[in-house]
Design a protein around this motif. Structure first.
Motif, mmCIF file in Angstrom:
data_model
loop_
_atom_site.group_PDB
_atom_site.id
_atom_site.type_symbol
_atom_site.label_atom_id
_atom_site.label_comp_id
_atom_site.label_asym_id
_atom_site.label_seq_id
_atom_site.Cartn_x
_atom_site.Cartn_y
_atom_site.Cartn_z
ATOM 1 N N THR A 1 62.169 10.026 -32.373
ATOM 2 C CA THR A 1 61.048 10.893 -32.731
ATOM 3 C C THR A 1 61.051 12.138 -31.859
ATOM 4 N N ARG A 2 61.025 13.282 -32.498
ATOM 5 C CA ARG A 2 61.021 14.551 -31.780
ATOM 6 C C ARG A 2 59.596 15.094 -31.744
ATOM 7 N N HIS A 3 59.077 15.311 -30.555
ATOM 8 C CA HIS A 3 57.745 15.886 -30.379
ATOM 9 C C HIS A 3 57.890 17.272 -29.761
ATOM 10 N N PHE A 4 57.071 18.213 -30.207
ATOM 11 C CA PHE A 4 57.126 19.567 -29.655
ATOM 12 C C PHE A 4 55.805 20.274 -29.925
ATOM 13 N N PRO A 5 55.506 21.312 -29.143
ATOM 14 C CA PRO A 5 54.236 22.030 -29.327
ATOM 15 C C PRO A 5 54.221 22.806 -30.643
ATOM 16 N N ALA A 6 53.065 22.852 -31.268
ATOM 17 C CA ALA A 6 52.907 23.615 -32.501
ATOM 18 C C ALA A 6 52.877 25.108 -32.195
ATOM 19 N N GLY A 7 53.313 25.886 -33.168
ATOM 20 C CA GLY A 7 53.230 27.336 -33.034
ATOM 21 C C GLY A 7 54.517 28.020 -33.429
ATOM 22 N N ARG A 8 54.385 29.293 -33.769
ATOM 23 C CA ARG A 8 55.526 30.101 -34.198
ATOM 24 C C ARG A 8 56.130 30.841 -33.014
ATOM 25 N N ARG A 9 57.431 30.987 -33.017
ATOM 26 C CA ARG A 9 58.090 31.759 -31.970
ATOM 27 C C ARG A 9 57.635 33.214 -32.024
ATOM 28 N N PHE A 10 57.445 33.728 -33.244
ATOM 29 C CA PHE A 10 57.003 35.109 -33.435
ATOM 30 C C PHE A 10 55.623 35.077 -34.088
ATOM 31 N N PRO A 11 54.566 35.107 -33.296
ATOM 32 C CA PRO A 11 53.224 34.859 -33.834
ATOM 33 C C PRO A 11 52.690 35.944 -34.751
ATOM 34 N N MET A 12 53.326 37.114 -34.788
ATOM 35 C CA MET A 12 52.878 38.157 -35.704
ATOM 36 C C MET A 12 53.599 38.085 -37.049
ATOM 37 N N MET A 13 54.511 37.136 -37.203
ATOM 38 C CA MET A 13 55.353 37.063 -38.399
ATOM 39 C C MET A 13 54.967 35.852 -39.243
ATOM 40 N N ASP A 14 54.487 36.100 -40.449
ATOM 41 C CA ASP A 14 54.166 35.021 -41.377
ATOM 42 C C ASP A 14 55.451 34.475 -41.992
ATOM 43 N N ALA A 15 55.463 33.175 -42.222
ATOM 44 C CA ALA A 15 56.650 32.516 -42.761
ATOM 45 C C ALA A 15 56.361 31.948 -44.149
ATOM 46 N N THR A 16 57.415 31.817 -44.937
ATOM 47 C CA THR A 16 57.302 31.136 -46.226
ATOM 48 C C THR A 16 58.509 30.228 -46.419
ATOM 49 N N LEU A 17 58.275 29.111 -47.080
ATOM 50 C CA LEU A 17 59.340 28.225 -47.550
ATOM 51 C C LEU A 17 58.898 27.722 -48.914
ATOM 52 N N THR A 18 59.632 28.117 -49.938
ATOM 53 C CA THR A 18 59.249 27.840 -51.319
ATOM 54 C C THR A 18 60.317 26.992 -51.992
ATOM 55 N N VAL A 19 59.902 25.892 -52.620
ATOM 56 C CA VAL A 19 60.836 25.075 -53.397
ATOM 57 C C VAL A 19 61.050 25.756 -54.744
ATOM 58 N N GLU A 20 62.293 26.158 -54.999
ATOM 59 C CA GLU A 20 62.609 26.877 -56.235
ATOM 60 C C GLU A 20 63.288 26.001 -57.282
ATOM 61 N N GLY A 21 63.860 24.890 -56.853
ATOM 62 C CA GLY A 21 64.549 24.043 -57.816
ATOM 63 C C GLY A 21 64.685 22.623 -57.313
ATOM 64 N N VAL A 22 64.615 21.669 -58.240
ATOM 65 C CA VAL A 22 64.798 20.248 -57.940
ATOM 66 C C VAL A 22 66.100 19.802 -58.590
ATOM 67 N N HIS A 23 66.951 19.115 -57.808
ATOM 68 C CA HIS A 23 68.267 18.717 -58.304
ATOM 69 C C HIS A 23 68.395 17.195 -58.262
ATOM 70 N N HIS A 24 68.702 16.602 -59.396
ATOM 71 C CA HIS A 24 68.898 15.159 -59.488
ATOM 72 C C HIS A 24 70.324 14.804 -59.052
ATOM 73 N N PRO A 25 70.574 13.532 -58.740
ATOM 74 C CA PRO A 25 71.911 13.154 -58.258
ATOM 75 C C PRO A 25 73.041 13.624 -59.166
ATOM 76 N N GLU A 26 72.835 13.532 -60.478
ATOM 77 C CA GLU A 26 73.910 13.956 -61.378
ATOM 78 C C GLU A 26 74.164 15.462 -61.310
ATOM 79 N N ASP A 27 73.122 16.225 -60.924
ATOM 80 C CA ASP A 27 73.300 17.677 -60.787
ATOM 81 C C ASP A 27 74.168 18.024 -59.579
ATOM 82 N N LEU A 28 74.223 17.102 -58.616
ATOM 83 C CA LEU A 28 74.887 17.389 -57.338
ATOM 84 C C LEU A 28 76.214 16.659 -57.193
ATOM 85 N N ALA A 29 76.716 16.119 -58.297
ATOM 86 C CA ALA A 29 77.944 15.316 -58.227
ATOM 87 C C ALA A 29 79.112 16.106 -57.658
#
Length: 345
Positions: free
Chosen positions: A305-333
């Motif tokens: 288990t990795r524990h670490f303090p919450a917070g952004r390295r660059f506090p003035m910079m907003d971040a995004t992570l968006t799921v754009e596609g879902v791939h099933h096992p057959e899609d990734l063969a």
């Protein structure tokens, strides 16, 4: 005082910087004071004047223009009018500073003057002349201007995704910035923000289920942030990874909000790249190597288990992570035969 007076004073300041007019020293505090009495829109309207002067002014005066522009951006001005000119001029200054450090070491065998505690002098020029000749004075001025350009550059790049995404040759610029970290620690932040990926797509794979997801990331300053935002996007979500969703405040702390104090969070997986090497939280997404032209992140159960303090390295910079596609096992063969097993640390 009205916006016209402010704009006129900014034009005078910019021209004084270009002409190396002694009036610059009086105009600078005057404009700084006036800037506190006008709107962010007025600051934005004046930034093109500063942007035009930056490449023409000698480094020490340009450094103060850079600080001024950074303070305006912090006060709500748009970073875009000055962003790329500032990055370009800062890159030139940093390269000259690297040349200064190299020439100084060759000449003296010692550590260069302190960028903040020391200052320009004829004695410094005399040391440099045998190696830098006519470039000696400008290299010296660049050296002592690094702190101002570093401060302004981190502000502007943190606050504008558009500027970050438009910076050319980011890895080369980051490498130059890295050479100056030993002389001015804030250059580590310059190096880091230059390496932030903007609009980059990652292929995220779950080794156990053979499923995967295409995600797009922006504004993520380190892999602590990447790890938590992946957890927020995938854990307990329909069509994603089983498990308890991360607390929403955790995701917010790594997206666009600052925590109260330094609460401790944990990461849900081992992240492994497509070549089998661990993706360390202390690194950055740009460190993740490409496989067949795509950066790949493989999710494995955590070895501890990795524990670490919450917070952004660059506090003035907003971040995004968006799921754009879902791939099933057959899609990734066709992908899995190229994915290496976990090679451990």
């Amino acid at each position: 005082m009205g916006p016209e007076d402010f704009h006129r004073a900014c034009a005078d300041l910019a021209q004084a910087a270009i002409n190396e007019n002694p009036a610059f020293s009086d105009l600078m505090p005057q404009v700084m004071g006036m800037s506190q009495q006008v709107s962010p829109a007025d600051l934005s309207a004046a930034l093109p004047l500063i942007a035009e002067a930056l490449p023409k002014a000698q480094p020490s005066l340009g450094g103060w223009l850079a600080v001024l522009s950074g303070s305006w951006v912090e006060s709500g001005a748009a970073a875009e009018p000055v962003g790329l000119p500032l990055v370009e001029r800062a890159g030139e200054v940093f390269a000259e500073a690297v040349a200064f450090a190299r020439a100084w070491k060759e000449a003296t065998g010692g550590t260069p003057p302190d960028m903040q505690d020391d200052g320009p002098s004829q004695e410094i020029v005399d040391v440099l002349v045998p190696r830098l000749a006519d470039a000696s004075v400008n290299a010296m001025l660049a050296w002592f201007s690094v702190p101002q350009f570093a401060l302004a550059m981190t502000t502007v790049l943190q606050t504008s995704a558009m500027v970050r995404g438009a910076v050319p040759d980011r890895e080369r610029r980051a490498e130059v910035a890295g050479r100056l970290v030993e002389y001015h620690p804030h250059m580590g932040y310059v190096q880091g923000v230059l390496r932030v990926l903007e609009g980059e797509r990652l292929l995220v794979l779950d080794r156990a289920s053979k499923r995967g997801w295409t995600v797009q990331i922006a504004g993520i300053g380190d892999n602590f942030q990447l790890h938590v935002l992946l957890g927020g996007a995938l854990l307990g979500r329909p069509g994603c990874m089983p498990g308890e969703p991360l607390p929403p405040e955790w995701v917010a702390w790594f997206t666009d909000q600052d925590p109260d104090g330094r609460p401790i969070v944990s990461s849900p997986w081992n992240l492994v790249d497509g070549h089998g090497a661990w993706i360390y939280n202390e690194g950055v997404p740009a460190d993740i190597p490409a496989l067949n032209g795509t950066r790949v992140v493989v999710l494995d159960p955590p070895s501890y288990t990795r524990h670490f303090p919450a917070g952004r390295r660059f506090p003035m910079m907003d971040a995004t992570l968006t799921v754009e596609g879902v791939h099933h096992p057959e899609d990734l063969a066709d992908w899995w035969p190229h994915i290496a097993p976990d090679r451990g640390q």
